[in-house]
Design an enzyme around this catalytic site. Structure first.
Site, short mmCIF file in Angstrom:
data_model
loop_
_atom_site.label_atom_id
_atom_site.label_comp_id
_atom_site.label_asym_id
_atom_site.label_seq_id
_atom_site.Cartn_x
_atom_site.Cartn_y
_atom_site.Cartn_z
N SER A 50 2.62 -28.32 8.07
CA SER A 50 2.42 -28.11 9.52
C SER A 50 0.99 -28.53 9.90
CB SER A 50 2.61 -26.64 9.86
OG SER A 50 1.56 -25.87 9.28
N ASP A 82 5.75 -31.15 9.69
CA ASP A 82 6.56 -30.15 10.38
C ASP A 82 6.00 -29.94 11.80
OD1 ASP A 82 8.55 -28.21 10.56
OD2 ASP A 82 7.27 -26.60 9.77
N HIS A 83 6.84 -30.05 12.79
CA HIS A 83 6.44 -29.81 14.19
C HIS A 83 5.24 -30.63 14.68
CE1 HIS A 83 9.31 -26.59 14.84
NE2 HIS A 83 9.00 -26.13 13.64
N GLU A 134 13.72 -33.24 18.11
CA GLU A 134 14.30 -31.92 18.40
C GLU A 134 14.77 -31.84 19.85
OE1 GLU A 134 12.47 -28.38 16.82
OE2 GLU A 134 13.13 -27.15 18.48
N HIS A 213 15.90 -25.37 11.90
CA HIS A 213 14.61 -24.70 11.72
C HIS A 213 14.86 -23.19 11.72
CE1 HIS A 213 11.50 -27.91 12.44
NE2 HIS A 213 12.64 -28.57 12.58
N ALA A 215 15.13 -20.79 9.49
CA ALA A 215 16.30 -20.38 8.71
C ALA A 215 15.96 -19.39 7.60
CB ALA A 215 16.99 -21.62 8.14
N ASN A 256 15.07 -25.52 7.10
CA ASN A 256 13.64 -25.19 6.99
C ASN A 256 13.44 -23.72 6.68
OD1 ASN A 256 13.35 -27.79 7.95
ND2 ASN A 256 11.99 -27.24 9.63
N SER A 259 9.14 -18.45 6.26
CA SER A 259 8.84 -17.01 6.30
C SER A 259 9.29 -16.26 5.04
CB SER A 259 9.48 -16.37 7.54
OG SER A 259 8.92 -16.92 8.70
P1 13P Z 1 11.26 -19.58 9.24
O1 13P Z 1 10.13 -18.95 9.99
O2 13P Z 1 12.57 -18.96 9.58
O3 13P Z 1 11.03 -19.61 7.77
O4 13P Z 1 11.36 -21.11 9.74
C1 13P Z 1 10.48 -22.10 9.21
C2 13P Z 1 10.56 -23.38 9.98
O5 13P Z 1 11.43 -23.63 10.79
C3 13P Z 1 9.50 -24.36 9.71
O6 13P Z 1 9.62 -25.48 10.55
O1 G3H Z 2 7.70 -23.40 11.96
C1 G3H Z 2 6.57 -23.18 11.54
C2 G3H Z 2 6.30 -22.99 10.08
O2 G3H Z 2 6.68 -21.71 9.65
C3 G3H Z 2 4.87 -23.29 9.79
O3 G3H Z 2 4.04 -22.29 10.26
O4 G3H Z 2 2.45 -23.50 11.75
O5 G3H Z 2 1.89 -21.24 10.80
O6 G3H Z 2 1.92 -23.26 9.33
P1 G3H Z 2 2.48 -22.59 10.56
ZN ZN Z 3 10.32 -25.06 12.51
#
Ligand code: 13P
Ligand code: G3H
Ligand code: ZN
Length: 311
Positions: A50, A82-83, A134, A213, A215, A256, A259
Site C-alpha cells: 500500500s 494496493d489502492h 475498482e 478486497h 476479505a 485481499n 487484517s
Molecule cells: P482486510 O482489511 O479485510 O484484510 O482487507 C485487506 C484489503 O482489502 C487490502 O486491499
Molecule cells: O486495504 C488496505 C490494506 O489493509 C492496507 O492498509 O493502507 O494501512 O497499509 P494500509
Molecule cells: Zn483493499
C-alpha cells in the site's frame, strides 16, 4: 523464477475454480512468513504494497526483500500496488519494478474513474504491467480514509461492461459486502455477501478476473488473545471463511487479506511479551510473530483460496 504478472495466475485460477491470495506486506518478517507458507503449500502468490507500506518501509527495501523471497522460494510471485490513488503513484511503482498496480478510482464519478483508470492502463500496458480497477465503494478503513457504512455502495452490474471495455483493465475489484479492517459488521449483524451481484457481473464479463478486497475473517480466538493480554479490541466480525471459499470457486481470482495477518501477529506479540517479561532481543519475539503470519497464510491457502499445489 523472476517476478511475474497476474495474467497467467488468473487464467489458471478462473479455470481451476480457486483464487490467489493477495497479502499486504510491510516488513521482512511479514514477507518471510507469507512466502514460507506459500512455498510449503506450493501456492502462487501476490504480495501487495500500500502507499502506507511504501512510506513505512520504503519502496526499495520492500522490492529487495520480495526479490530475495522469489530467489529463496522459486515461487511465481506478483508484486502489486494496493489502492493506488492517482496516476503518479502507479507510475512510480511501475517504473520501480512492480508487475501489477491497482488504480482505485472508486471514489470518483463513473466517467472520471474511467478516465483515470484508462490513463494508468495505457502507461502500465506499455511497460508490460497489469492493472486492477475498482467499481463500487467498500466500507471501512484504508490508509487514512474511513468510508462510513452509509457511504459504501455495492457495484452496479450495469456499469461493469462499459468500465472494462473503455479502460482496458485486466481485473476488476467489486463491492458485494466485504469491507476493510476488523469491524466489518456490527455486533448482532449477520455477515452476508451479495452473491447475486457477483453472478450478474460474472455473466456480463465472461472469463474476466474479479477481485475481492476486505476479505479478512477476523477470527474470534485471535481477538480474544489480544484482549487476554492487555488489548482492548471491541467485538469484531469479519467475513466467514466458508463464504469466501464459495466466492473463490467463481470468477473471483484474487482475494485481499491484511487484517487477519495483523491480528495474528499482534495477538502473538502480546502473548509473548506478557509471558516473557524479561526478554528484550527482537529476534526472540519476532520469531513467533513471523510464525503466526506463516500459520495464518497457510490457513487461508487451505480454508479460503484453494490454491495449494497450483504454483
Ligand atoms: P482486510 O482489511 O479485510 O484484510 O482487507 C485487506 C484489503 O482489502 C487490502 O486491499
Ligand atoms: O486495504 C488496505 C490494506 O489493509 C492496507 O492498509 O493502507 O494501512 O497499509 P494500509
Ligand atoms: Zn483493499
Amino acid at each position: 523464477m523472476a517476478l511475474v504478472t497476474t495474467t497467467e495466475m488468473f487464467r489458471k485460477a478462473y479455470e481451476g475454480g480457486y483464487a490467489i491470495g493477495a497479502f499486504n506486506v510491510n516488513n521482512m518478517e511479514i514477507i518471510q512468513g507469507i512466502t514460507e507458507a506459500a512455498a510449503e503449500e506450493k501456492a502462487p502468490l501476490i504480495l501487495q504494497v500500500s502507499a502506507g507500506a511504501r512510506k513505512y518501509a520504503k519502496h526499495g527495501y520492500l522490492m529487495k526483500l520480495i526479490e530475495a523471497a522469489v530467489a529463496d522460494t522459486g515461487l511465481p510471485i506478483a508484486v502489486h500496488l494496493d489502492h493506488g490513488d492517482d496516476f503518479e503513484i502507479c507510475k512510480s511503482c511501475i517504473d520501480g519494478g512492480f508487475t501489477s498496480v491497482m488504480i482505485d478510482g472508486s471514489k470518483h464519478a463513473f466517467e472520471d474513474n474511467i478516465r483515470l483508470t484508462k490513463q494508468v492502463v495505457d502507461y502500465a500496458h506499455s511497460k508490460g504491467v497489469v492493472v486492477e480497477g475498482e467499481l463500487g465503494k467498500l466500507a471501512g478503513v484504508e490508509d487514512d480514509v474511513n468510508v462510513a457504512d452509509e457511504d459504501a455502495q455495492f457495484t452496479d452490474p450495469a456499469e461493469v461492461e462499459e468500465f472494462v471495455t473503455q479502460t482496458g483493465v485486466d481485473s476488476l475489484a467489486i463491492a458485494i459486502g466485504t469491507s476493510h479492517g476488523a469491524y466489518k459488521f456490527k455486533p448482532g449483524q449477520t455477515p452476508r455477501l451479495r452473491f447475486d451481484i457477483l453472478e450478474d457481473i460474472q455473466k456480463r464479463l465472461p472469463n474476466f478476473p474479479i477481485v475481492l478486497h476486505g476479505a479478512s475473517s477476523v477470527i474470534p480466538e485471535f481477538v480474544a488473545t489480544v484482549n487476554q493480554y492487555g488489548g482492548r479490541m471491541p467485538d469484531a466480525i469479519g467475513i466467514p471463511e466458508e463464504m469466501l471459499r464459495q466466492a473463490a470457486k467463481s470468477a473471483v481470482c484474487k482475494i485481499n487479506i491484511d487484517s487477519d495477518l495483523r491480528l495474528a501477529m499482534t495477538a502473538t506479540l502480546r502473548e509473548y511479551m506478557a509471558l516473557h517479561p524479561d526478554h528484550f532481543d527482537p529476534r526472540q519475539y519476532l520469531t513467533p510473530a513471523r510464525t503466526a503470519i506463516k500459520d495464518m497464510v497457510k490457513r487461508k491457502l487451505v480454508n479460503v483460496l484453494g490454491c495449494s499445489g497450483k504454483a
